[in-house]
Design a protein around this motif. Structure first.
Motif, PDB file in Angstrom:
ATOM      1  N   UNK A 181       0.830  -1.217   0.000  1.00 44.90           N
ATOM      2  CA  UNK A 181       0.000   0.000   0.000  1.00 44.90           C
ATOM      3  C   UNK A 181       0.859   1.260   0.000  1.00 44.90           C
ATOM      4  N   UNK A 182       1.965   1.210   0.753  1.00 46.75           N
ATOM      5  CA  UNK A 182       2.824   2.400   0.862  1.00 46.75           C
ATOM      6  C   UNK A 182       3.423   2.772  -0.479  1.00 46.75           C
ATOM      7  N   UNK A 183       4.057   1.802  -1.138  1.00 44.28           N
ATOM      8  CA  UNK A 183       4.708   2.117  -2.414  1.00 44.28           C
ATOM      9  C   UNK A 183       3.676   2.518  -3.467  1.00 44.28           C
ATOM     10  N   UNK A 184       2.536   1.895  -3.441  1.00 42.61           N
ATOM     11  CA  UNK A 184       1.512   2.220  -4.428  1.00 42.61           C
ATOM     12  C   UNK A 184       1.016   3.650  -4.241  1.00 42.61           C
ATOM     13  N   UNK A 185       0.768   4.029  -2.992  1.00 44.08           N
ATOM     14  CA  UNK A 185       0.256   5.370  -2.726  1.00 44.08           C
ATOM     15  C   UNK A 185       1.290   6.442  -3.054  1.00 44.08           C
ATOM     16  N   UNK A 186       2.587   6.167  -2.746  1.00 36.78           N
ATOM     17  CA  UNK A 186       3.626   7.154  -3.045  1.00 36.78           C
ATOM     18  C   UNK A 186       3.735   7.377  -4.550  1.00 36.78           C
ATOM     19  N   UNK A 187       3.832   6.288  -5.302  1.00 32.82           N
ATOM     20  CA  UNK A 187       3.964   6.407  -6.760  1.00 32.82           C
ATOM     21  C   UNK A 187       2.702   7.002  -7.362  1.00 32.82           C
ATOM     22  N   UNK A 241       0.653   9.089  -6.008  1.00 29.28           N
ATOM     23  CA  UNK A 241       0.612  10.522  -5.732  1.00 29.28           C
ATOM     24  C   UNK A 241       1.422  11.327  -6.729  1.00 29.28           C
ATOM     25  N   UNK A 242       2.622  10.850  -7.064  1.00 28.76           N
ATOM     26  CA  UNK A 242       3.457  11.569  -8.033  1.00 28.76           C
ATOM     27  C   UNK A 242       2.891  11.469  -9.445  1.00 28.76           C
ATOM     28  N   UNK A 243       2.355  10.309  -9.796  1.00 26.32           N
ATOM     29  CA  UNK A 243       1.790  10.145 -11.135  1.00 26.32           C
ATOM     30  C   UNK A 243       0.595  11.071 -11.327  1.00 26.32           C
ATOM     31  N   UNK A 244      -0.286  11.121 -10.353  1.00 27.12           N
ATOM     32  CA  UNK A 244      -1.465  12.002 -10.452  1.00 27.12           C
ATOM     33  C   UNK A 244      -1.055  13.465 -10.418  1.00 27.12           C
ATOM     34  N   UNK A 245      -0.029  13.782  -9.619  1.00 26.72           N
ATOM     35  CA  UNK A 245       0.437  15.174  -9.541  1.00 26.72           C
ATOM     36  C   UNK A 245       0.987  15.628 -10.891  1.00 26.72           C
ATOM     37  N   UNK A 246       1.766  14.770 -11.523  1.00 31.22           N
ATOM     38  CA  UNK A 246       2.360  15.133 -12.813  1.00 31.22           C
ATOM     39  C   UNK A 246       1.328  15.083 -13.942  1.00 31.22           C
ATOM     40  N   UNK A 247       0.310  14.235 -13.798  1.00 32.83           N
ATOM     41  CA  UNK A 247      -0.734  14.152 -14.830  1.00 32.83           C
ATOM     42  C   UNK A 247      -1.614  15.389 -14.815  1.00 32.83           C
ATOM     43  N   UNK A 248      -1.725  16.030 -13.676  1.00 29.66           N
ATOM     44  CA  UNK A 248      -2.493  17.275 -13.588  1.00 29.66           C
ATOM     45  C   UNK A 248      -3.988  17.095 -13.617  1.00 29.66           C
ATOM     46  N   UNK A 249      -4.478  15.917 -13.388  1.00 35.73           N
ATOM     47  CA  UNK A 249      -5.927  15.709 -13.328  1.00 35.73           C
ATOM     48  C   UNK A 249      -6.238  14.693 -12.239  1.00 35.73           C
ATOM     49  N   UNK A 250      -7.503  14.535 -11.988  1.00 40.52           N
ATOM     50  CA  UNK A 250      -7.957  13.614 -10.938  1.00 40.52           C
ATOM     51  C   UNK A 250      -8.556  12.354 -11.539  1.00 40.52           C
ATOM     52  N   UNK A 251      -8.062  11.993 -12.692  1.00 37.55           N
ATOM     53  CA  UNK A 251      -8.558  10.794 -13.353  1.00 37.55           C
ATOM     54  C   UNK A 251      -8.253   9.572 -12.484  1.00 37.55           C
ATOM     55  N   UNK A 252      -9.263   8.773 -12.287  1.00 35.76           N
ATOM     56  CA  UNK A 252      -9.118   7.610 -11.411  1.00 35.76           C
ATOM     57  C   UNK A 252      -8.557   6.396 -12.136  1.00 35.76           C
ATOM     58  N   UNK A 257       4.590   5.353 -15.550  1.00 30.88           N
ATOM     59  CA  UNK A 257       4.006   6.669 -15.777  1.00 30.88           C
ATOM     60  C   UNK A 257       4.715   7.773 -14.992  1.00 30.88           C
ATOM     61  N   UNK A 258       5.764   7.427 -14.237  1.00 31.91           N
ATOM     62  CA  UNK A 258       6.505   8.443 -13.483  1.00 31.91           C
ATOM     63  C   UNK A 258       7.377   9.230 -14.456  1.00 31.91           C
ATOM     64  N   UNK A 259       7.274  10.539 -14.424  1.00 39.44           N
ATOM     65  CA  UNK A 259       8.030  11.389 -15.344  1.00 39.44           C
ATOM     66  C   UNK A 259       9.482  11.529 -14.870  1.00 39.44           C
ATOM     67  N   UNK A 289      10.380  11.057  -6.239  1.00 42.19           N
ATOM     68  CA  UNK A 289       9.501   9.923  -5.971  1.00 42.19           C
ATOM     69  C   UNK A 289      10.287   8.758  -5.382  1.00 42.19           C
ATOM     70  N   UNK A 290      11.467   8.480  -5.939  1.00 40.25           N
ATOM     71  CA  UNK A 290      12.300   7.400  -5.412  1.00 40.25           C
ATOM     72  C   UNK A 290      12.717   7.679  -3.971  1.00 40.25           C
ATOM     73  N   UNK A 291      13.065   8.929  -3.700  1.00 36.78           N
ATOM     74  CA  UNK A 291      13.462   9.292  -2.330  1.00 36.78           C
ATOM     75  C   UNK A 291      12.301   9.096  -1.362  1.00 36.78           C
ATOM     76  N   UNK A 292      11.100   9.569  -1.765  1.00 40.71           N
ATOM     77  CA  UNK A 292       9.934   9.402  -0.900  1.00 40.71           C
ATOM     78  C   UNK A 292       9.565   7.931  -0.752  1.00 40.71           C
ATOM     79  N   UNK A 293       9.770   7.178  -1.817  1.00 37.92           N
ATOM     80  CA  UNK A 293       9.492   5.747  -1.763  1.00 37.92           C
ATOM     81  C   UNK A 293      10.393   5.074  -0.729  1.00 37.92           C
ATOM     82  N   UNK A 294      11.665   5.404  -0.774  1.00 36.08           N
ATOM     83  CA  UNK A 294      12.608   4.819   0.179  1.00 36.08           C
ATOM     84  C   UNK A 294      12.349   5.318   1.601  1.00 36.08           C
TER      85      UNK A 294
END
Length: 934
Positions: A253-259, A261-272, A285-287, A294-299
């Motif tokens: 759950x942790x790694x999924x939520x971190x990644x 968050x960055x993917x949605x932030x960079x996508x610029x929309x709230x697409x589910x 999809x990580x830019x 993202x890697x730092x936050x993941x670790x």
């Protein structure tokens, strides 16, 4: 029947126990029958019809003996049991007395009961009945109050659950269930029992939720309450199983939520749509811009999970010790055995979970790394990624002792591929730098060290968990604090220090080549005969070639004489290097950073580092040292080791093809990819002007920068040796012994070219050819060619001084230049003497006079001692006076002279003290010597 007197007599008579026992055994069995047995009748019936007195007496005596033996045996038994009989008799007497007392007590009791029966009335019995009823009602009231309390327990349980007092809630619920079982005869209790059971199940559910919170943020008090609650439920093993399941789920759950968050932030929309993706697909999809944060936050997040597990183990170790101590004081063996079994199960479960959790972490990070091609990143960003992964592997090693095979193999493959491409690009850049390098001095301070460069800061910084492995020093303290000990109370080893590089500054460059105005002012001060020798020169005077201090103190005169050939006295003693050299050193620092972070690729990195040095050395040789006429001199200017090194570099690294051959095989094309075209000297560098001593300044800067680069590699050797795998260390040793150590050997061929052009040797040969050597009288005046040669040397000395104003000329360089020039001059003198057609003894004396005049004047210009090739000239002159036999032996021993020079020597001697026959013999000896050379 024996009388008492007879019995005593029998007792007093000596007896044989064995004989007595035989007598008793001989008694007929019938005598031991029932008491109604008539012994007399039995004996009388046994009498025979005819009686014999003697037989009767003998039989009677036998019966008496048997009776006596039995009587004695009975007497012995009676006497043996006498104490027990007396004791039993006393007990019977005591019992009789007790029975009599009991009879008296019973009699008195019956009498008192009769009195009480007559004394109590019906009213008294009524009071007793009412009192009994009162007591029953009081008990009923207590039961009703208890039932009322039980009915209201759910409110208190809810309050305790909100306060997270799980042990108290479970304790209260269990007590209520116990109380309810006491009042189960009431009809209202059955419903309450069901309600309490539901409440207990609800508590277990909330307890499981509370247990899951431990995975991300361990709290000692919170976990203690949870463990106490599970212990009350008797489900400590179940709790441990659930805890490991929660840790596994927390990682996912942790790694999924971190990644996410960055993917949605960079996508610029709230697409589910991203929330429905698998983790593996989500990572793609990580830019690139958000990849490192993202890697730092993941670790960071994974660190929190692993730290919680680490602290969980610490908690159990601490409480296991406490429980063991308390159990040793208790006496409940059954309870202790159960506790030990649970403790052993939990310990094994936690130890097994270490590897399992680390494997999950590695797989999640590996999946993230594979989601993006790391070759798109710049070098610094790539190093930062390796930095984070290296720290994570360090965490894993401290966490469970694992070597992080999953992460290591994944990052190694990407690192090798990235580094190959990076290195190829750097080699092309190095070629471009070399081809555009004008070989001007890069002004650095005299105390310059590569450790002052940003790329080598990692070798100086103290090792601490907060510093990344790329910034670690070579050595560490004997007792290092682990990351878990460092950050157990707070913090995170994966915090990005964004301003770290900004704080690091380099202060290595000197203004105008001088570190201060005072140094610049003193730089051009001349030390004449009246000036004082600086104290720092007296203090720092050492042999620049060996680095050794002088054996004895240096006198003032010696220091003054040093300035003849030491052209560095008027310059700050700063390292000689160029911008290209500095760039190569920086590249080496970057390569070492990567090697220090990822030690499994150490061999590849060191191999690429060696190619940087190889290419730089080959370029210096190609620009300034390649001259086909050098080897023809036979002076061995290039050692076999240097030639071998240059050939190896040319074959393995240099692409000599002008353009790609379309018919070349694929293997050849791949090999060419690994090679670099040979560099070309910049057209701005002029090496043909005599005024600049044929580019001596540029040659000095280039050659000494190579020597400086070699010194830096020597300085780094211990560090490289420490990280190089043992099986690959022979490569490193070979690189240092056959390549790095040959850098200083390039001085001879490079400066030989200058020495060969700085003096006009051809003019001297012409002047010598005009001299008449067959004089008849001894001359007192030397020839003019000596003065002309000395003027050439004086002009060479002036030009050398002019060059030294631009570039500091180290003492080894000036010594080599003077040595080359003097050696060439002496060999030119011998060559001039070898051109003489006729020569007398007086002419040979004149040759000696000329050469001694040349040496005397030359020694005033230079302090090189001994004069190079001095014996070469003197021996050749003196050979003229040798006899036939001595000359033949001399010719065989002195093969350093050319055939022409030896032949001329023989021809000149003809007619003076050698005849034609001897001449033919000597020429034949010369021919024998020359034949193997052809």
């Amino acid at each position: 029947m024996l009388t008492l007197e007879e019995f005593r007599e029998l007792r007093e008579q000596p007896s044989d126990p064995q004989a007595e026992q035989e007598l008793i055994n001989s008694i007929e069995q019938v005598y031991f029958s029932a008491d109604s047995f008539d012994i007399v009748k039995y004996e009388l019936e046994k009498l025979p019809p005819v009686l014999n007195l003697q037989e009767l007496e003998e039989y009677r005596d036998k019966l008496k003996q048997q009776q006596a033996a039995v009587s004695k045996k009975v007497a012995d038994l009676i006497l043996e049991k006498q104490p027990a009989y007396v004791k039993e008799l006393e007990r019977v007497t005591s019992l009789q007395t007790g029975l009599q007392l009991a009879a008296v007590i019973c009699t008195n009791g019956r009498r008192h009961l009769n009195i009480a029966k007559e004394g109590f009335t019906q009213a008294s019995l009524g009071l007793l009945a009412n009192q009994r009823k009162r007591q029953l009602l009081i008990g009923l009231l207590k039961s009703l109050r208890t039932i009322k309390t039980l009915q209201r327990t759910d409110v208190r349980l809810s309050e305790m659950l909100e306060e997270e007092d799980y042990p108290g809630a479970i304790q209260l619920c269990l007590e209520c269930q116990k109380a309810a079982s006491t009042f189960k005869h009431y009809s209202c209790i059955s419903e309450l029992n069901s309600k309490l059971q539901d409440t207990l199940e609800q508590i277990e559910e909330q307890l499981d939720v509370a247990l899951s919170k431990i995975c991300k943020n361990f709290d000692i008090n919170h976990y203690t309450k949870v463990q106490q609650a599970y212990r009350l439920l008797g489900k400590t093993q179940t709790a441990m199983d659930q805890l490991h399941m929660h840790f596994t789920q927390a990682i996912h759950n942790t790694v999924f939520q971190v990644v996410l968050g960055y993917v949605e932030l960079c996508a610029g929309n709230t697409d589910t749509k991203f929330q429905k993706l698998q983790y593996k697909d989500l990572c793609t999809h990580v830019t690139p811009d958000s990849y490192i944060p993202c890697l730092a936050d993941l670790c960071k997040a994974l660190w929190e999970v692993m730290l919680s597990y680490y602290r969980t183990m610490e908690w159990h170790e601490k409480h296991d010790n406490e429980d063991t101590a308390s159990a040793s004081e208790g006496s409940n063996m059954i309870g202790t055995e159960e506790t030990n079994f649970d403790r052993g199960y939990i310990k094994k479960k936690l130890e097994h979970g270490l590897t399992r959790i680390w494997q999950d972490v590695q797989l999640k990070v590996k999946t993230y790394l594979l989601g993006t091609d790391l070759s798109i990143f710049k070098y610094d960003d790539f190093i930062f990624v390796l930095d984070i992964i290296s720290r994570l592997m360090q965490v894993g090693e401290e966490f469970c002792g694992s070597k992080s095979e999953v992460l290591q193999e994944s990052i190694r493959k990407q690192s090798v591929n990235y580094f190959k491409n990076y290195h190829r690009t750097r080699l092309d850049e190095l070629r471009m730098f070399l081809e555009n390098e004008t070989w001007e001095l890069c002004p650095v301070k005299s105390n310059f060290s590569i450790l002052q460069l940003h790329e080598f800061k990692f070798m100086e910084q103290s090792r601490s968990p907060s510093v990344s492995p790329s910034k670690q020093p070579v050595s560490t303290s004997s007792k290092a604090v682990t990351l878990f000990e460092q950050y157990c109370s707070g913090g995170n080893p994966f915090e990005i220090q964004a301003n770290h590089k900004d704080e690091e500054t380099e202060d290595v460059l000197a203004s105008n080549g001088y570190e201060s105005d005072e140094q610049e002012k003193s730089a051009y001060q001349e030390y004449d005969s009246d000036s004082d020798v600086p104290e720092e020169l007296k203090r720092d005077y050492v042999d620049e070639q060996t680095g050794d201090a002088p054996v004895k103190s240096v006198s003032r005169e010696t220091l003054k004489s040093r300035k003849k050939s030491d052209y560095s006295l008027n310059k700050v003693n700063a390292p000689i290097l160029t911008n290209t050299t500095l760039n190569v050193i920086r590249l080496v620092g970057k390569y070492m950073q990567m090697m220090n972070i990822l030690k499994p690729i150490a061999f590849d990195v060191i191999h690429f580092m060696s190619q940087l040095f190889d290419y730089y050395l080959y370029a210096i040789y190609t620009f300034f040292g390649r001259n086909d006429s050098l080897e023809s001199t036979g002076l061995g200017l290039s050692s076999s080791r240097l030639r071998t090194t240059l050939n190896r570099i040319q074959e393995s690294l240099i692409d000599l093809e002008v353009s790609a051959d379309p018919t070349a095989t694929l293997t050849a094309a791949e090999e060419r990819k690994e090679k670099v075209p040979s560099p070309h000297l910049s057209h701005l560098v002029v090496l043909t002007s005599g005024d600049t001593l044929y580019g001596l300044a540029e040659r000095v800067v280039a050659t000494e920068s190579l020597v400086f680069l070699a010194e830096q590699f020597e300085f780094l050797q211990p560090h490289l040796d420490a990280v190089m795998p043992a099986v690959k260390k022979p490569f490193l040793q070979q690189f240092y012994s056959q390549t790095v150590s040959t850098a200083s050997e390039l001085r001879k061929p490079i400066y030989w070219i200058v020495a060969g052009k700085a003096i006009d040797y051809e003019q001297m040969l012409l002047l010598m050819a005009n001299v008449k050597w067959d004089v008849k009288e001894i001359m007192s005046q030397h020839n003019i060619y000596v003065d002309a040669l000395l003027k050439e040397f004086e002009q060479f000395n002036r030009r050398l001084n002019e060059v030294s104003k631009r570039v500091r000329i180290p003492l080894p360089v000036s010594n080599i230049l003077w040595e080359h020039c003097i050696r060439l001059a002496n060999r030119t003198i011998v060559e001039g003497y070898a051109n003489v057609k006729k020569c007398s003894n007086e002419g040979r004396a004149l040759m000696q006079l000329d050469f001694q005049q040349f040496l005397m004047k030359l020694e005033k210009l230079t302090d090189i001692r001994p004069i190079p090739d001095k014996e070469f000239v003197e021996t050749y002159i003196k050979a003229y006076y040798l006899t036939e036999n001595d000359m033949e032996r001399w010719i065989k021993e002195h093969r350093e002279y050319s055939t022409k020079q030896l032949t001329n020597l023989v021809n000149v001697c003809l007619g003076s003290h050698i005849n034609k026959k001897a001449r033919q013999k000597l020429l034949a000896a010369i021919d024998d010597i020359d034949r193997p050379k052809r």
